[in-house]
Design a protein around this motif. Structure first.
Motif, PDB file in Angstrom:
ATOM      1  N   HIS A  93       1.109  -1.116  -0.207  1.00  0.00           N
ATOM      2  CA  HIS A  93      -0.145   0.302  -0.361  1.00  0.00           C
ATOM      3  C   HIS A  93       0.435   1.186   0.049  1.00  0.00           C
ATOM      4  CE1 HIS A  93      -4.092  -1.917   0.537  1.00  0.00           C
ATOM      5  NE2 HIS A  93      -3.717  -2.544   1.281  1.00  0.00           N
ATOM      6  N   GLU A  94       0.258   2.032  -0.609  1.00  0.00           N
ATOM      7  CA  GLU A  94       1.129   3.854  -0.401  1.00  0.00           C
ATOM      8  C   GLU A  94      -0.344   4.514   0.057  1.00  0.00           C
ATOM      9  OE1 GLU A  94       1.975   7.610  -4.020  1.00  0.00           O
ATOM     10  OE2 GLU A  94       2.561   5.185  -4.078  1.00  0.00           O
ATOM     11  N   PHE A  95       0.529   5.177   1.148  1.00  0.00           N
ATOM     12  CA  PHE A  95       0.102   5.538   2.105  1.00  0.00           C
ATOM     13  C   PHE A  95      -0.191   7.738   2.073  1.00  0.00           C
ATOM     14  CE2 PHE A  95       1.730   2.274   4.691  1.00  0.00           C
ATOM     15  CZ  PHE A  95       0.404   1.359   4.419  1.00  0.00           C
ATOM     16  N   TYR A  96      -1.033   8.208   2.237  1.00  0.00           N
ATOM     17  CA  TYR A  96      -1.659   9.312   1.700  1.00  0.00           C
ATOM     18  C   TYR A  96      -1.689   9.860   3.831  1.00  0.00           C
ATOM     19  CZ  TYR A  96      -2.692  14.257   0.177  1.00  0.00           C
ATOM     20  OH  TYR A  96      -3.053  15.621  -0.454  1.00  0.00           O
ATOM     21  N   ASP A  97      -0.852  10.238   4.238  1.00  0.00           N
ATOM     22  CA  ASP A  97      -0.479  10.569   5.607  1.00  0.00           C
ATOM     23  C   ASP A  97      -0.397   9.532   6.277  1.00  0.00           C
ATOM     24  OD1 ASP A  97      -0.600  13.271   6.099  1.00  0.00           O
ATOM     25  OD2 ASP A  97      -3.499  13.330   5.550  1.00  0.00           O
ATOM     26  N   ARG A  98      -1.581   8.076   7.076  1.00  0.00           N
ATOM     27  CA  ARG A  98      -2.016   6.999   6.619  1.00  0.00           C
ATOM     28  C   ARG A  98      -2.909   6.074   6.843  1.00  0.00           C
ATOM     29  NH1 ARG A  98      -3.261   9.794  11.375  1.00  0.00           N
ATOM     30  NH2 ARG A  98      -5.223   9.516  12.675  1.00  0.00           N
ATOM     31  N   TYR A  99      -3.156   6.388   5.501  1.00  0.00           N
ATOM     32  CA  TYR A  99      -4.232   5.860   4.918  1.00  0.00           C
ATOM     33  C   TYR A  99      -3.856   5.784   2.759  1.00  0.00           C
ATOM     34  CZ  TYR A  99      -6.491   9.017   8.804  1.00  0.00           C
ATOM     35  OH  TYR A  99      -6.378   9.146   9.991  1.00  0.00           O
ATOM     36  N   ILE A 100      -4.720   4.892   2.455  1.00  0.00           N
ATOM     37  CA  ILE A 100      -4.061   4.454   1.457  1.00  0.00           C
ATOM     38  C   ILE A 100      -4.572   5.702   0.408  1.00  0.00           C
ATOM     39  CG2 ILE A 100      -5.298   3.177  -0.339  1.00  0.00           C
ATOM     40  CD1 ILE A 100      -5.078   1.246   1.752  1.00  0.00           C
ATOM     41  N   HIS A 101      -3.542   5.626  -0.189  1.00  0.00           N
ATOM     42  CA  HIS A 101      -3.007   7.009  -1.339  1.00  0.00           C
ATOM     43  C   HIS A 101      -4.588   7.048  -2.714  1.00  0.00           C
ATOM     44  CE1 HIS A 101      -1.407   9.771  -3.682  1.00  0.00           C
ATOM     45  NE2 HIS A 101      -0.467  10.276  -2.563  1.00  0.00           N
ATOM     46  N   TYR A 102      -4.744   8.201  -3.161  1.00  0.00           N
ATOM     47  CA  TYR A 102      -5.709   7.850  -3.588  1.00  0.00           C
ATOM     48  C   TYR A 102      -5.137   7.805  -5.325  1.00  0.00           C
ATOM     49  CZ  TYR A 102      -3.245  11.939  -5.501  1.00  0.00           C
ATOM     50  OH  TYR A 102      -2.239  13.994  -6.093  1.00  0.00           O
ATOM     51  N   ALA A 103      -4.142   7.572  -5.009  1.00  0.00           N
ATOM     52  CA  ALA A 103      -3.124   7.203  -6.240  1.00  0.00           C
ATOM     53  C   ALA A 103      -3.032   5.715  -6.751  1.00  0.00           C
ATOM     54  CB  ALA A 103      -2.089   8.526  -6.693  1.00  0.00           C
ATOM     55  N   GLU A 104      -2.935   5.421  -5.170  1.00  0.00           N
ATOM     56  CA  GLU A 104      -3.236   3.412  -5.277  1.00  0.00           C
ATOM     57  C   GLU A 104      -4.366   3.020  -5.380  1.00  0.00           C
ATOM     58  OE1 GLU A 104      -2.801  -0.182  -1.996  1.00  0.00           O
ATOM     59  OE2 GLU A 104      -2.124   1.400  -1.785  1.00  0.00           O
ATOM     60  N   VAL A 105      -5.516   3.971  -4.847  1.00  0.00           N
ATOM     61  CA  VAL A 105      -7.086   3.846  -5.876  1.00  0.00           C
ATOM     62  C   VAL A 105      -6.927   3.508  -6.781  1.00  0.00           C
ATOM     63  CG1 VAL A 105      -9.547   4.473  -5.440  1.00  0.00           C
ATOM     64  CG2 VAL A 105      -8.233   4.241  -4.105  1.00  0.00           C
ATOM     65  N   CYS A 106      -6.633   5.010  -7.120  1.00  0.00           N
ATOM     66  CA  CYS A 106      -6.940   4.785  -9.158  1.00  0.00           C
ATOM     67  C   CYS A 106      -5.653   3.892 -10.240  1.00  0.00           C
ATOM     68  CB  CYS A 106      -6.055   6.712 -10.294  1.00  0.00           C
ATOM     69  SG  CYS A 106      -6.647   7.813  -8.931  1.00  0.00           S
ATOM     70  N   THR A 107      -4.841   3.742  -9.053  1.00  0.00           N
ATOM     71  CA  THR A 107      -4.350   2.079 -10.393  1.00  0.00           C
ATOM     72  C   THR A 107      -4.715   1.190  -9.460  1.00  0.00           C
ATOM     73  OG1 THR A 107      -2.164   3.462  -9.566  1.00  0.00           O
ATOM     74  CG2 THR A 107      -2.015   0.862 -10.176  1.00  0.00           C
ATOM     75  N   TRP A 108      -5.735   0.858  -8.324  1.00  0.00           N
ATOM     76  CA  TRP A 108      -6.541  -0.083  -8.403  1.00  0.00           C
ATOM     77  C   TRP A 108      -7.512   0.095  -9.024  1.00  0.00           C
ATOM     78  CZ3 TRP A 108      -6.664  -1.431  -2.675  1.00  0.00           C
ATOM     79  CH2 TRP A 108      -7.029  -2.810  -2.139  1.00  0.00           C
ATOM     80  N   ASN A 109      -8.141   0.921 -10.009  1.00  0.00           N
ATOM     81  CA  ASN A 109      -9.379   0.810 -10.217  1.00  0.00           C
ATOM     82  C   ASN A 109      -9.558   0.149 -11.653  1.00  0.00           C
ATOM     83  OD1 ASN A 109     -10.979   2.258  -8.383  1.00  0.00           O
ATOM     84  ND2 ASN A 109     -11.256   4.488  -8.470  1.00  0.00           N
ATOM     85  N   GLY A 110      -8.016   1.400 -12.155  1.00  0.00           N
ATOM     86  CA  GLY A 110      -7.433   0.328 -13.783  1.00  0.00           C
ATOM     87  C   GLY A 110      -6.937  -0.527 -13.726  1.00  0.00           C
ATOM     88  N   ALA A 111      -6.149  -1.305 -12.522  1.00  0.00           N
ATOM     89  CA  ALA A 111      -6.038  -2.653 -13.098  1.00  0.00           C
ATOM     90  C   ALA A 111      -7.295  -3.456 -12.980  1.00  0.00           C
ATOM     91  CB  ALA A 111      -5.159  -3.073 -11.523  1.00  0.00           C
ATOM     92  N   LEU A 112      -8.420  -3.032 -12.113  1.00  0.00           N
ATOM     93  CA  LEU A 112      -9.910  -3.603 -12.141  1.00  0.00           C
ATOM     94  C   LEU A 112     -10.675  -3.757 -13.705  1.00  0.00           C
ATOM     95  CD1 LEU A 112     -11.602  -3.295  -8.465  1.00  0.00           C
ATOM     96  CD2 LEU A 112     -11.376  -5.169  -9.575  1.00  0.00           C
ATOM     97  N   ASP A 113     -10.388  -2.443 -14.018  1.00  0.00           N
ATOM     98  CA  ASP A 113     -10.971  -2.554 -15.626  1.00  0.00           C
ATOM     99  C   ASP A 113     -10.496  -2.881 -16.601  1.00  0.00           C
ATOM    100  OD1 ASP A 113     -12.489  -0.607 -14.648  1.00  0.00           O
ATOM    101  OD2 ASP A 113     -11.466   1.367 -15.155  1.00  0.00           O
TER     102      ASP A 113
END
Length: 367
Positions: free
Chosen positions: A50-70
């Motif tokens: 996981h990549e973190f933004y502060d101590r939470y899942i980073h939005y860029a990771e979410v974008c990549t996860w979405n792309g991988a799912l698509d």
């Protein structure tokens, strides 16, 4: 009978035209096919921490996860789909503290991932999480600041801040909520926000300032618009009142981007600055905007398909042997300083770059 036959003929002609447009975006040689590239990057993502933004899942990771799912869905890769679903499962339990709070556009867009997983699995747990993130963007908190109350009073999200990034961050979660629920309020929210940002940030040349007080055409910043607009247009009902305005802004931007494309097929860190360095995440986002426009028939295939293919072929050369996209500008806040954008560090494997490469791979696999 005549009207029925006429409708059938129009539908047939439309299908033939769209098939021809898709064909314009095919024919890639070995090593450059969207299936190969998508597979390399998607499986690489699965193996990443996981990549973190502060101590939470980073939005860029979410974008990549979405792309991988698509990509996985389009490629019909059930093994990859399972791996991507399994990657989320700990967030329901022992990794729950990594879920982003619902108090900022960068955090709230996490809901888009939950919605995508719900569409694939029909697991109600994902839908519940997604709706919480989507709805909280319009639920004014008790400790809201004056400016946040002002936006809410006008019918906008209290998280509005007029940074171009928001036109992916807000519209992606509201759009996915609309796809899952069919509730028009979600698509109306996304469209209303998009029109506001178009009116405030798009300039006469079709490009966008990073923010009203930052008069620079930053590549990835504009990239969020280049992705957000066509994604939203695909979901908007044909009779939606805001559709013409958004389509106008999109077409104006695409025309400008075509003019600023470098001879090597890419775009620069500041789009209109010829002496700035080539930046990959923004280039991939612009390529995505071209691809969708050609596929939907919004852009003339004879003009934009060659530009999209040229960009795609150039992009792939920036993937290294470890399946990391190189020359990716790191996360960048707004600053009214040209040198600030010039001097930004560049990362290899940064999710800001991995994500739009996957979006392009998935889009090119559309039938």
């Amino acid at each position: 009978m005549y009207n029925r036959i006429l409708s059938m003929l129009i539908a047939l002609i439309t299908c033939q035209v769209l098939f021809a447009q898709h064909k314009e975006l095919a024919g890639f040689s070995k090593g450059f096919t969207p299936n190969e590239v998508g597979k390399r990057l998607a499986y690489h993502f699965v193996d990443n921490k996981h990549e973190f933004y502060d101590r939470y899942i980073h939005y860029a990771e979410v974008c990549t996860w979405n792309g991988a799912l698509d990509y996985a869905v389009r490629a019909k890769d059930n093994k990859l789909i399972k791996l991507l679903v399994d990657k989320f499962e700990p967030l329901f339990s022992y990794e729950k503290e990594l879920l982003p709070p619902m108090n900022h556009v960068d955090y709230n867009m996490f809901g888009s991932l939950a919605f995508k997983l719900y569409e694939i699995t029909k697991d109600e747990r994902y839908k519940k999480i997604g709706l919480a993130y989507a709805d909280s963007q319009w639920e004014l908190p008790q400790n809201a600041k004056r400016i946040e109350k002002s936006w809410a009073d006008k019918g906008f999200s209290w998280q509005t801040r007029l940074w171009i990034d928001d036109m992916y961050m807000i519209t992606v979660v509201q759009g996915e909520a609309y796809k899952v629920t069919g509730d028009r309020k979600y698509i109306d929210r996304a469209a209303k926000e998009m029109v506001l940002y178009l009116d405030e940030l798009q300039r006469g040349n079709g490009l966008f300032y990073h923010a009203p007080d930052v008069p620079y055409y930053w590549g990835r910043g504009d990239g969020w618009m280049a992705v957000g607009m066509p994604n939203l247009l695909r979901m908007l009902p044909t009779d939606h009142k805001d559709r013409p305005r958004i389509m106008e802004g999109y077409l104006k931007m695409m025309q400008s981007l075509k003019q600023y494309q470098r001879p090597n097929g890419m775009w620069n860190q500041l789009i209109d600055e010829s002496d700035f360095w080539v930046e990959t995440s923004g280039s991939a986002m612009f390529t995505y905007g071209f691809i969708i426009g050609v596929q939907e028939g919004w852009l003339k295939a004879s003009e934009y398909a060659p530009a999209a293919k040229k960009a795609w072929l150039a992009m792939i050369r920036y993937i290294d042997s470890r399946n990391n996209v190189t020359e990716v500008c790191i996360g960048t806040g707004k600053k009214n300083d040209k040198q600030h954008y010039h001097d930004r560090p560049r990362n290899a494997g940064d999710f800001h770059g991995q994500a739009p490469y996957l979006w392009c791979s998935a889009a090119l696999l559309e039938e």
